[in-house]
Design a protein around this motif. Structure first.
Motif, short mmCIF file in Angstrom:
data_model
loop_
_atom_site.label_atom_id
_atom_site.label_comp_id
_atom_site.label_asym_id
_atom_site.label_seq_id
_atom_site.Cartn_x
_atom_site.Cartn_y
_atom_site.Cartn_z
N ASP A 175 48.64 -9.99 27.72
CA ASP A 175 48.68 -11.52 27.38
C ASP A 175 49.93 -11.86 26.16
O ASP A 175 49.45 -11.50 25.11
N PRO A 176 50.92 -12.34 26.56
CA PRO A 176 51.92 -12.22 25.52
C PRO A 176 51.67 -13.55 24.30
O PRO A 176 52.08 -13.32 23.22
N GLU A 177 50.94 -14.51 24.81
CA GLU A 177 50.42 -15.50 23.55
C GLU A 177 49.50 -14.80 22.44
O GLU A 177 49.75 -15.06 21.22
N ARG A 178 48.57 -13.82 22.76
CA ARG A 178 47.70 -13.07 22.01
C ARG A 178 48.37 -12.00 21.43
O ARG A 178 47.71 -11.49 20.75
N GLY A 179 49.38 -11.52 22.46
CA GLY A 179 49.79 -10.27 21.97
C GLY A 179 48.80 -8.95 22.29
O GLY A 179 48.79 -8.00 21.65
#
Length: 456
Positions: A175-179
């Motif tokens: 999940d790139p948004e949450r890292g």
């Protein structure tokens, strides 16, 4: 409707019969194996075979030239399947690993990598080894005894399955948004501290598409039969005839049931060496040439290092119980076998004469004479020949299925590439027409119809 058989090819680039490499046009240079492997893979996949199977042997020596030439020099099986991974798209790829000498973590990693790269087409044949020379090649004084080897093999299986289960489904989040890349709660180690195998894990390869990669095992000892029946998805047997195959399959299924496993979960696979041609007569002619080209103890061969002792007329006479003064002992290899000689060969000899006549089209007192060369070669180098046109090959497969002798076959080829291509181009279409060939499935596990299992 009856499920098609499981049909794979046991790949031996120098041929599965000791004289196969001497046939005109046969592949005979292991340095050129890449080309013949590409050809075999393309043929097998186009024919709809379920897998290509690569055996192994961890030593070599001059004796193998006469016994099993294909063992003299061969590509490492894991290297072979990785090479073919990018050249194929549907066919399964099964490599042999010797659990006595292999490292379980490295093995789990190699096979998981193969499974990821092929989208779920990996399989592994686990063996414990029968070649004593392998010990010295791996820094050991002696080959381990049978019980020790199988104790280690059982722990090796547990290690593989635990490592392949390192990553749960859904462990990779990315999940790139949450890292957040992974869920650490879904990553676990193997934690195996056995007597022979120790491995911590986790495995640093993504979860194999098949989850647990299909396992194959072969052997004849009680421990081997137990491992095949309780752990393997494919159990490879060596049965000289239909009755023996039926008994072996029943025994494996009984062992599985006694261990609490569903008997149908064990798929029993028999070897077969089809010699295929457009006509039965042409196929028998090929077998006759194969027998005629087996090196026997004559001329320079007798002086060769490690030449087999059983390739003489004297040795055949001893095996058949001929009298010490029997005139057959003084016969030449190419001398026709006379009627009176056959009468002295006894029941075992009569069966040998009948078998050679059936597979090679030669006989006593016929236009195609049976010679002592034929008999010595057939006795010294037995093979699971099935000889004839496409219908004859399909009849054999169908009979063994209907009699409960096997769930499938490992197809051997006397020489490459011509005899494998004769099978794929002549016999395979007939097998498909009869519904004996043509399983579907995106992964090898799907094609083999392997059910899920919970492993320790």
């Amino acid at each position: 409707m009856t499920e098609p058989l499981i049909i794979g090819a046991m790949v031996r680039t120098l041929g599965a019969y000791p004289s196969g490499w001497r046939q005109p046009g046969a592949h005979r240079d292991p340095a050129e194996d890449a080309a013949v492997l590409r050809r075999i893979a393309a043929e097998g996949e186009a024919a709809g075979l379920d897998y290509l199977f690569f055996g192994d042997w961890l030593a070599t020596g001059p004796d193998l030239e006469f016994r099993d030439p294909y063992l003299l020099a061969r590509i490492d099986p894991v290297s072979a399947v990785l090479y073919l991974a990018g050249l194929t798209s549907r066919i399964g790829l099964i490599a042999t690993v010797n659990t006595t000498y292999a490292d379980p973590y490295a093995t789990a990693r190699q096979l998981a990598s193969l499974d990821v790269l092929t989208g779920g087409r990996a399989g592994v044949n686990l063996v414990t080894g029968a070649e004593p020379r392998a010990a010295g090649n791996h820094g050991r004084d002696a080959h381990a005894d049978n019980e020790t080897r199988y104790d280690r093999a059982e722990e090796f299986v547990t290690a593989l399955r635990r490592l392949w289960d390192s990553w749960d489904d859904g462990a990779w989040i990315a999940d790139p948004e949450r890292g957040v890349l992974i869920d650490p709660q879904r990553l676990r180690g193997a934690g195996l501290q056995g007597t022979h195998v120790r491995v911590e894990g986790p495995l640093n390869v993504a979860r194999p598409p098949q989850g647990s990669i299909p396992l194959v095992h072969a052997g004849t000892s009680p421990r081997s039969r137990a491992l095949a029946a309780t752990e393997a998805d494919l159990a490879l047997i060596a049965a000289p005839d239909l009755g023996s195959a039926v008994r072996t399959r029943d025994e494996l299924r009984a062992i599985a049931a006694e261990a609490g496993r569903e008997p149908d979960a064990v798929r029993v696979i028999a070897p077969v060496l089809p010699v295929v041609a457009e006509t039965d007569a042409d196929a028998r002619g090929i077998v006759e040439r194969l027998l005629a080209l087996v090196p026997l103890a004559e001329g320079h061969q007798r002086a060769r290092e490690a030449f087999p002792a059983n390739r003489t007329i004297e040795a055949l006479a001893d095996a058949l119980g001929l009298a010490p003064d029997d005139p057959a002992r003084a016969a030449d290899f190419d001398e026709p076998v006379a009627v009176d000689a056959v009468a002295r060969l006894g029941g075992q000899g009569a069966a040998l004469v009948e078998r050679v006549a059936r597979i090679a089209g030669v006989g006593v007192g016929t236009r195609q004479p049976l010679t002592w060369r034929h008999l010595v070669a057939a006795h010294a180098v037995p093979a699971a020949f099935v000889v004839g046109d496409a219908a004859a090959i399909a009849d054999h497969f169908e009979t063994w299925r209907d009699e409960g002798a096997a769930d499938g076959f490992n197809v051997l080829s006397a020489y490459q590439p011509a005899q494998f291509e004769a099978f794929t181009r002549l016999a395979a279409p007939e097998l498909r027409r009869r519904g004996l060939l043509g399983r579907d499935g995106d992964t090898l596990r799907d094609r083999l119809r392997i059910t899920s299992r919970v492993d320790a």
